[in-house]
Design a protein around this motif. Structure first.
Motif, PDB file in Angstrom:
ATOM      1  N   PRO A 110       0.819  -1.225   0.000  1.00  0.00           N
ATOM      2  CA  PRO A 110       0.000   0.000   0.000  1.00  0.00           C
ATOM      3  C   PRO A 110       0.849   1.270   0.000  1.00  0.00           C
ATOM      4  N   GLU A 111       0.243   2.334  -0.520  1.00  0.00           N
ATOM      5  CA  GLU A 111       0.852   3.654  -0.443  1.00  0.00           C
ATOM      6  C   GLU A 111       0.737   4.178   0.991  1.00  0.00           C
ATOM      7  N   LEU A 112       1.610   5.115   1.340  1.00  0.00           N
ATOM      8  CA  LEU A 112       1.453   5.820   2.605  1.00  0.00           C
ATOM      9  C   LEU A 112       0.272   6.774   2.507  1.00  0.00           C
ATOM     10  N   PRO A 113      -0.366   7.091   3.625  1.00  0.00           N
ATOM     11  CA  PRO A 113      -1.456   8.064   3.595  1.00  0.00           C
ATOM     12  C   PRO A 113      -1.006   9.366   2.942  1.00  0.00           C
ATOM     13  N   GLN A 114      -1.862   9.951   2.146  1.00  0.00           N
ATOM     14  CA  GLN A 114      -1.507  11.145   1.402  1.00  0.00           C
ATOM     15  C   GLN A 114      -1.064  12.271   2.345  1.00  0.00           C
ATOM     16  N   GLY A 115       0.051  12.882   1.998  1.00  0.00           N
ATOM     17  CA  GLY A 115       0.540  14.001   2.777  1.00  0.00           C
ATOM     18  C   GLY A 115       1.346  13.618   4.001  1.00  0.00           C
ATOM     19  N   GLU A 116       1.463  12.327   4.278  1.00  0.00           N
ATOM     20  CA  GLU A 116       2.203  11.920   5.474  1.00  0.00           C
ATOM     21  C   GLU A 116       3.701  12.078   5.241  1.00  0.00           C
ATOM     22  N   PHE A 117       4.365  12.743   6.170  1.00  0.00           N
ATOM     23  CA  PHE A 117       5.821  12.875   6.087  1.00  0.00           C
ATOM     24  C   PHE A 117       6.460  11.565   6.497  1.00  0.00           C
ATOM     25  N   HIS A 118       7.424  11.119   5.734  1.00  0.00           N
ATOM     26  CA  HIS A 118       8.142   9.915   6.129  1.00  0.00           C
ATOM     27  C   HIS A 118       9.631  10.202   6.099  1.00  0.00           C
ATOM     28  N   ALA A 119      10.306   9.848   7.185  1.00  0.00           N
ATOM     29  CA  ALA A 119      11.717  10.190   7.378  1.00  0.00           C
ATOM     30  C   ALA A 119      12.609   9.529   6.349  1.00  0.00           C
ATOM     31  N   GLY A 120      12.090   8.530   5.630  1.00  0.00           N
ATOM     32  CA  GLY A 120      12.915   7.848   4.642  1.00  0.00           C
ATOM     33  C   GLY A 120      13.413   8.750   3.549  1.00  0.00           C
ATOM     34  N   LEU A 121      12.764   9.893   3.331  1.00  0.00           N
ATOM     35  CA  LEU A 121      13.211  10.785   2.280  1.00  0.00           C
ATOM     36  C   LEU A 121      14.027  11.965   2.809  1.00  0.00           C
ATOM     37  N   MET A 122      14.460  11.911   4.061  1.00  0.00           N
ATOM     38  CA  MET A 122      15.375  12.931   4.555  1.00  0.00           C
ATOM     39  C   MET A 122      16.760  12.671   3.974  1.00  0.00           C
ATOM     40  N   PRO A 123      17.566  13.729   3.778  1.00  0.00           N
ATOM     41  CA  PRO A 123      18.932  13.540   3.277  1.00  0.00           C
ATOM     42  C   PRO A 123      19.816  13.016   4.395  1.00  0.00           C
ATOM     43  N   SER A 279      21.371  -1.386  -4.229  1.00  0.00           N
ATOM     44  CA  SER A 279      19.991  -0.971  -4.480  1.00  0.00           C
ATOM     45  C   SER A 279      19.401  -0.053  -3.419  1.00  0.00           C
ATOM     46  N   THR A 280      20.036   0.049  -2.252  1.00  0.00           N
ATOM     47  CA  THR A 280      19.455   0.900  -1.213  1.00  0.00           C
ATOM     48  C   THR A 280      20.234   2.178  -0.951  1.00  0.00           C
ATOM     49  N   THR A 281      21.557   2.151  -1.089  1.00  0.00           N
ATOM     50  CA  THR A 281      22.334   3.357  -0.799  1.00  0.00           C
ATOM     51  C   THR A 281      23.222   3.803  -1.945  1.00  0.00           C
ATOM     52  N   GLY A 282      23.430   2.937  -2.916  1.00  0.00           N
ATOM     53  CA  GLY A 282      24.342   3.258  -4.003  1.00  0.00           C
ATOM     54  C   GLY A 282      25.749   2.762  -3.764  1.00  0.00           C
ATOM     55  N   GLU A 299      17.411  -7.191 -16.111  1.00  0.00           N
ATOM     56  CA  GLU A 299      17.749  -6.462 -17.326  1.00  0.00           C
ATOM     57  C   GLU A 299      16.766  -5.311 -17.518  1.00  0.00           C
ATOM     58  N   GLY A 300      17.288  -4.143 -17.818  1.00  0.00           N
ATOM     59  CA  GLY A 300      16.440  -2.972 -18.006  1.00  0.00           C
ATOM     60  C   GLY A 300      16.250  -2.142 -16.759  1.00  0.00           C
ATOM     61  N   ALA A 301      16.678  -2.645 -15.605  1.00  0.00           N
ATOM     62  CA  ALA A 301      16.578  -1.851 -14.368  1.00  0.00           C
ATOM     63  C   ALA A 301      17.578  -0.704 -14.427  1.00  0.00           C
ATOM     64  N   PRO A 302      17.222   0.458 -13.885  1.00  0.00           N
ATOM     65  CA  PRO A 302      18.187   1.568 -13.883  1.00  0.00           C
ATOM     66  C   PRO A 302      19.373   1.259 -12.977  1.00  0.00           C
ATOM     67  N   ASP A 303      20.531   1.780 -13.327  1.00  0.00           N
ATOM     68  CA  ASP A 303      21.704   1.608 -12.471  1.00  0.00           C
ATOM     69  C   ASP A 303      21.503   2.407 -11.190  1.00  0.00           C
ATOM     70  N   PRO A 304      21.761   1.798 -10.030  1.00  0.00           N
ATOM     71  CA  PRO A 304      21.645   2.562  -8.774  1.00  0.00           C
ATOM     72  C   PRO A 304      22.533   3.802  -8.803  1.00  0.00           C
ATOM     73  N   LEU A 305      22.042   4.863  -8.223  1.00  0.00           N
ATOM     74  CA  LEU A 305      22.754   6.127  -8.190  1.00  0.00           C
ATOM     75  C   LEU A 305      23.756   6.141  -7.037  1.00  0.00           C
ATOM     76  N   PRO A 306      24.724   7.060  -7.024  1.00  0.00           N
ATOM     77  CA  PRO A 306      25.669   7.133  -5.906  1.00  0.00           C
ATOM     78  C   PRO A 306      24.999   7.644  -4.637  1.00  0.00           C
ATOM     79  N   LEU A 307      25.634   7.382  -3.505  1.00  0.00           N
ATOM     80  CA  LEU A 307      25.205   7.917  -2.217  1.00  0.00           C
ATOM     81  C   LEU A 307      25.361   9.442  -2.246  1.00  0.00           C
ATOM     82  N   PRO A 308      24.412  10.229  -1.750  1.00  0.00           N
ATOM     83  CA  PRO A 308      23.193   9.858  -1.024  1.00  0.00           C
ATOM     84  C   PRO A 308      21.949   9.772  -1.895  1.00  0.00           C
TER      85      PRO A 308
END
Length: 376
Positions: A110-123, A279-282, A299-308
């Motif tokens: 499931p998606e998170l409730p709309q508008g809910e802040f989640h710490a996972g997207l903090m830098p 896949s989680t931190t780069g 195959e076809g998955a994007p290459d993981p980006l560097p940290l952060p």
């Protein structure tokens, strides 16, 4: 089981428990070890609350805090984490966010409730947040050591930590890393073999530990990577280490922040299930194999980006899977070292500490009996 580092820190056992969960840190600390709270998952305000709670639980017993900051830190122009967060997100191709969301959608998470802040997207893995973490940690007298997952912190921060009377603990995966950390003023070096969970290197523990001990003497070395029982602690101390830095083992405890799905995966895992993925931190990161890690290898998955940046891409998935673990147990994200193959049941953290000590004593008694036979 008592070494010089025990006297230096005022602890009973040289058992260092790295965990992102305050309950584990407090439980191990009270049981005579040295808990180390991973700060990277918290905002500075959250970290303050976590440390206040730990202080309330452990009395005057010492513990540590782990941050992530490079030694060659030129500083961040943005000291506001929210401003920095948006600038980093703007650098991420939309296809990476879309791909991560598709994995969860395909498995019915499931998606998170709309508008809910989640710490996972903090830098989380930036010098801005790391410096704020260190500043908060130094406000707490019980925090006797600041560990940096990247070794020696920048010189100004190292001076600040030492002036506050705290020790600096640096992580390394090679002799060269260890020597640079020693030159940078690190007080204790953690030598982590490639078997370890989380970010890890290439060299096996049995090879790495004695090399680092010799290279940085007399700086004390803690052994990490592949330690899941007291016999392995005895082996580490026999090779010159002054203690054991343990991570994966605490994830399987009742106190850990892991979901029941993640704990079940740990108990069921074989050592070969703890794979290297970006896949989680780069960065090279050892996780248990799951639908999440496999999707990024297709195959076809994007290459993981560097940290952060990849850390931000995976942040929503980490948050949603922790909130809704039972919808798709096959798509868990579980950090673990190869020692996962030794974990067979869920236990309480103080029980684990006691077992480690008992197993260590059994191992040393076996060695002593061999010496007795040799000398008889």
């Amino acid at each position: 089981m008592h070494t010089d580092i025990c006297d230096r820190l005022g602890i009973e056992f040289p058992i260092f428990a790295f965990s992102h969960c305050r309950d584990v840190v407090a439980a191990v600390t009270k049981a005579g070890g040295f808990g180390v709270l991973g700060a990277v998952t918290f905002t500075p305000e959250q970290l303050a609350a976590e440390l206040d709670w730990i202080d309330s639980q452990v009395g005057d017993k010492p513990y540590g805090v782990d941050i992530v900051i490079p030694q060659n830190d030129a500083g961040q122009e943005d000291t506001d984490p929210e401003v920095l967060r948006q600038k980093l997100i703007d650098k991420i191709p939309q296809e990476h966010f879309d791909f991560a969301k598709k994995i969860l959608h395909d498995h019915g998470v499931p998606e998170l409730p709309q508008g809910e802040f989640h710490a996972g997207l903090m830098p989380r893995s930036t010098s801005t947040t790391a410096r704020l973490h260190a500043e908060e940690a130094l406000k707490h007298p019980n925090v006797k050591a600041i560990a940096n997952a990247l070794g020696a912190p920048p010189a100004d921060l190292a001076d600040q930590i030492h002036e506050a009377g705290r020790l600096i603990i640096g992580m390394c995966g090679s002799v060269q890393h260890a020597q640079r950390h020693a030159a940078g003023g690190v007080d204790v070096i953690v030598a982590q073999g490639g078997e370890g969970g989380g970010h890890t290197g290439y060299i096996g523990s049995v090879v790495l530990w004695p090399q680092v001990v010799e290279a940085v003497a007399p700086i004390p070395v803690l052994a990490a990577g592949g330690i899941g029982n007291g016999t392995q602690i005895a082996a580490a101390l026999a090779m010159g280490a002054q203690g054991a830095w343990i991570g994966t083992l605490w994830l399987s405890t009742e106190e850990s922040e892991m979901t029941d799905v993640q704990r079940a995966a740990l108990v069921a895992a074989d050592s070969s299930d703890a794979i290297i993925t970006r896949s989680t931190t780069g960065k090279r990161n050892r996780l248990l194999r799951s639908a999440w890690t496999e999707a990024w290898e297709e195959e076809g998955a994007p290459d993981p980006l560097p940290l952060p940046l990849q850390d931000l891409v995976a942040g929503e998935a980490v948050t949603r899977l922790h909130r809704y673990p039972n919808y798709a147990p096959e798509v868990h994200i579980t950090p673990a070292g190869q020692v996962a193959g030794q974990i067979k049941q869920i236990k309480r953290a103080p029980e684990v500490v006691l077992e480690l000590v008992e197993q260590y004593l059994d191992a040393t008694e076996r060695l002593n009996s061999l010496n007795d036979r040799l000398n008889s």
